[in-house]
Enzyme design. Structure first.
Site, mmCIF file in Angstrom:
data_model
loop_
_atom_site.group_PDB
_atom_site.id
_atom_site.type_symbol
_atom_site.label_atom_id
_atom_site.label_comp_id
_atom_site.label_asym_id
_atom_site.label_seq_id
_atom_site.Cartn_x
_atom_site.Cartn_y
_atom_site.Cartn_z
ATOM 1 N N ASN A 416 0.589 -1.227 0.140
ATOM 2 C CA ASN A 416 -0.040 -0.014 -0.182
ATOM 3 C C ASN A 416 0.764 1.151 -0.028
ATOM 4 O O ASN A 416 0.189 2.437 -0.417
ATOM 5 C CB ASN A 416 -1.218 0.273 1.173
ATOM 6 N N TYR A 417 2.204 1.340 0.452
ATOM 7 C CA TYR A 417 2.705 2.496 0.539
ATOM 8 C C TYR A 417 4.006 2.688 -0.309
ATOM 9 O O TYR A 417 4.481 3.707 -0.797
ATOM 10 C CB TYR A 417 2.987 2.692 2.020
ATOM 11 N N LEU A 418 4.529 1.568 -0.768
ATOM 12 C CA LEU A 418 5.879 1.585 -1.544
ATOM 13 C C LEU A 418 5.549 1.645 -3.093
ATOM 14 O O LEU A 418 4.800 0.786 -3.500
ATOM 15 C CB LEU A 418 6.541 0.413 -1.421
#
Length: 459
Positions: A416-418
């Site tokens: 979800n973030y990278l």
DNA sequence: TATTCTGACTCAGAAACATGTAC
DNA sequence: GGTACATGTTTCTGAGTCAGAAT
């Protein structure tokens, strides 16, 4: 699309599986029995030991009873669900023990349902749906000390469901004898169907799979302009934050909440004013991605073998997870699996010693005989030794990785973030197969990045 | 104007399920 | 080659975020 796939209807218990109240068998009304099975199935779960859970369940259960049942069943302690519980445990085991062909048959049936209900057509393309089944009825499993845990989660009926589909498409048919709550054509939202659940009165949706084009990394793709600004933003913000902190503190007592005026709404509003598209989440994503990139740069050694490179990758990923505070409880099986791994390492070390001895012997043999055959033997032993050394190294790396990862969850940041292009570029640059860092589902979700990033990609 | 509510959507971890590996 | 256990993958659904509406 075909609308949601509804949870299977309740099948009443066989007559020989009994519920006992106050020690005496009691035949329950079908609706009452169904709710009892929800509790019976959870008997060996910690939930059923909690008072809130028990009270909520009993309260909701009594509401659904007939008045005769309600007159009789007054205390949960006097209810004996054990026979029902055993029935379900046995049923589960029987299913696991089914012959191969039977299992295959079940699988094919499930695939058929997936095929029929699991896809929709969006802008002319067939897209996979993420969740196409309604949530089955059961007891609410709130997390932590949720005050509503144990309450009855009711069965979703077609009459509860709103269908959303395009005007020119064929409206999904409700199951026979039923009708939809509503059919609408709203192309400003992404959901295909929705209903309101009875516990928190919140809306549940049927939406697309993360690999679909509606879900794919909009954040990453619009991000560059935003992220270019974040670096200078950080530099100037430093000074301002310090000044503001001083200001905040001037009018406060030591115990006061420093940020009483700062909630996410206000913060996001402010960020939004500074720049369109800027929210708190953008910072989280930016920090995560830039950290991964930096750590990969710092930790990767081009001369390492693939196993060691993967350790570096995981370490960089861990740095991100720590930054985002993605902790997990140490897995229950951790100690045991670590011991197993250690045993493997020990065995490999013995093999190594053995191989070294054999090589020595072969060399001595060659010295004495000086023939072709013993020369070949030496080569063979050398090869074997090298292979074992490499295996040992790999095992050691695995053990290190496992230990370091004990209390850290990598999944969320990875998914979800990278920015996946950082990982794709890293794989390409260092010759690591992409399958080593992304499994099948992840490769589907990040297909766009795998196609587009080359080894020089910089975040 | 400030606060709360609502709808849409993403995040997160547990449980179920599938596959791999050692015996 | 079959079985039991371990590990990896997928599904499921509760919780969190955020913007805009309602109060």
């Amino acid at each position: 699309h075909k609308g949601p796939y509804f949870a299977p209807l309740y099948e009443p218990l066989p007559d020989d599986v009994k519920f006992y109240y106050d020690g005496k068998p009691m035949k329950l009304n079908v609706a009452t029995e169904e709710i009892a099975t929800f509790y019976a199935k959870m008997l060996d779960h910690e939930y059923t030991t909690k008072e809130i859970f028990q009270n909520n369940f009993f309260h909701d259960w009594r509401k659904e009873m007939t008045s005769e049942e309600r007159k009789k069943i007054k205390h949960l302690e006097k209810c004996d669900f054990k026979e029902m519980h055993k029935y379900f445990v046995d049923k589960n085991e029987a299913r696991k023990a089914l012959p191969k062909e039977e299992k295959q048959k079940l699988k094919e049936e499930a695939d058929k349902i997936q095929e029929e209900y699991g896809y929709c057509i969006l802008d002319g393309h067939r897209e996979k749906i993420g969740n196409f089944k309604t949530e089955p009825p059961g007891l609410f499993r709130g997390r932590g000390d949720h005050p509503k845990m144990g309450m009855l989660k009711k069965r979703i009926m077609p009459e509860d469901v709103i269908i959303n589909c395009s005007k020119d498409s064929k409206t999904p048919e409700p199951p026979s004898g039923h009708k939809w709550k509503e059919v609408r054509c709203d192309n400003t939202v992404t959901w295909l169907a929705s209903w309101t659940e009875n516990i928190q009165n919140s809306i549940k949706y049927i939406m697309l799979n993360p690999s679909s084009k509606l879900k794919v990394g909009v954040l990453f793709l619009v991000r560059p302009s935003v992220c270019h600004l974040i670096d200078p933003f950080y530099a100037t913000v430093h000074v301002r934050v310090f000044k503001n902190l001083q200001l905040f503190m001037e009018n406060k007592d030591p115990g006061d909440d420093l940020f009483d005026r700062l909630n996410t709404t206000v913060l996001n509003k402010h960020l939004q004013d500074l720049m369109d598209g800027l929210t708190a989440k953008v910072f989280r994503t930016y920090n995560a991605s830039i950290t991964l990139q930096e750590q990969l740069k710092a930790l990767t050694n081009a001369e390492d073998n693939v196993a060691a490179k993967l350790l570096s990758y995981n370490r960089a990923n861990r740095a991100v997870a720590i930054l985002c505070n993605h902790q997990r409880a140490t897995p229950k099986s951790f100690e045991k699996s670590m011991q197993n791994l250690q045993a493997k390492i020990d065995a490999k070390k013995e093999q190594l010693a053995e191989a070294q001895m054999e090589l020595k012997r072969a060399k001595a043999d060659l010295k004495a005989k000086k023939d072709v055959k013993s020369k070949a033997a030496v080569e063979k032993k050398k090869k074997l030794l090298e292979k074992i050394q490499e295996q040992l190294l790999k095992l050691n790396v695995q053990a290190t990785d496992k230990e370091e990862n004990k209390q850290i969850a990598l999944g969320t940041s990875k998914l979800n973030y990278l920015d996946p292009r950082i990982s794709v570029a890293w794989c390409k640059k260092f010759g690591v197969p992409i399958e080593k860092i992304y499994n099948k589902t992840q490769r589907e979700k990040f297909a766009w990045a795998i196609d587009m990033a080359d080894e020089d990609f910089e975040f």
